[in-house]
Design an enzyme around this catalytic site. Structure first.
Site, mmCIF file in Angstrom:
data_model
loop_
_atom_site.group_PDB
_atom_site.id
_atom_site.type_symbol
_atom_site.label_atom_id
_atom_site.label_comp_id
_atom_site.label_asym_id
_atom_site.label_seq_id
_atom_site.Cartn_x
_atom_site.Cartn_y
_atom_site.Cartn_z
ATOM 1 C CD GLU A 200 -1.471 -2.371 1.983
ATOM 2 O OE1 GLU A 200 -2.331 -3.178 2.358
ATOM 3 O OE2 GLU A 200 -0.242 -2.547 2.180
ATOM 4 C CB CYS B 142 0.013 -3.556 8.662
ATOM 5 S SG CYS B 142 1.037 -2.244 7.953
#
Length: 155
Positions: free
Chosen positions: A59, A87
């Protein structure tokens, strides 16, 4: 509104990015950014090992690429697709980037540190964040498990 078939196609594209990461010796995570219409704007995958960068999650590399490509720091109206639940670091970055719709496949891995699921991070956002979990979850989890079997986990 994107239909289910298009959402699954975008998760599969994130899986293809994850496969690139694994083939390069990195953890198997990938992400895709689309505009509101579902058109792919940028893709990214984990490069922690190859870049010697503990923050180079899928990401994060996606957000870096998209920011350079589009010349902006925020992506209101854009959607992010990932083969796994982001996360806490990635979820915070997604929120900072103004993305309010996050679609993902496999659930949070128990070895992560800190163990802070995306929903808990999203709950702290000043703006609402819509999480869309479990898309092709079994396929995504299997892909991650197979890649993890070949290499030890790296957060």
């Amino acid at each position: 509104m994107l239909n289910q078939a298009r959402i699954e196609d975008l998760i599969r594209l994130a899986q293809a990015e994850a496969a690139k990461a694994a083939a390069e010796g990195n953890p198997p995570f990938g992400a895709v950014l689309t505009d509101a219409g579902g058109n792919v704007v940028a893709t990214g995958h984990n490069t922690q090992i190859t870049d010697t960068d503990p923050t180079a999650h899928g990401e994060i590399t996606l957000l870096r690429a998209a920011a350079k490509q589009l010349g902006t720091l925020t992506f209101p109206g854009y959607r992010l697709f990932s083969n796994a639940e982001p996360c806490s670091m990635c979820m915070s970055a997604i929120i900072k980037a103004g993305i309010r719709d996050v679609y993902y496949g496999a659930p949070h891995e128990s070895h992560l540190n800190p163990y802070l699921p995306a929903a808990e991070v999203a709950a702290r956002s000043k703006e609402p964040v819509n999480l869309h979990p479990g898309i092709l979850a079994e396929d995504c989890a299997r892909q991650i498990a197979e890649a993890r079997a070949a290499r030890p986990p790296v957060d």
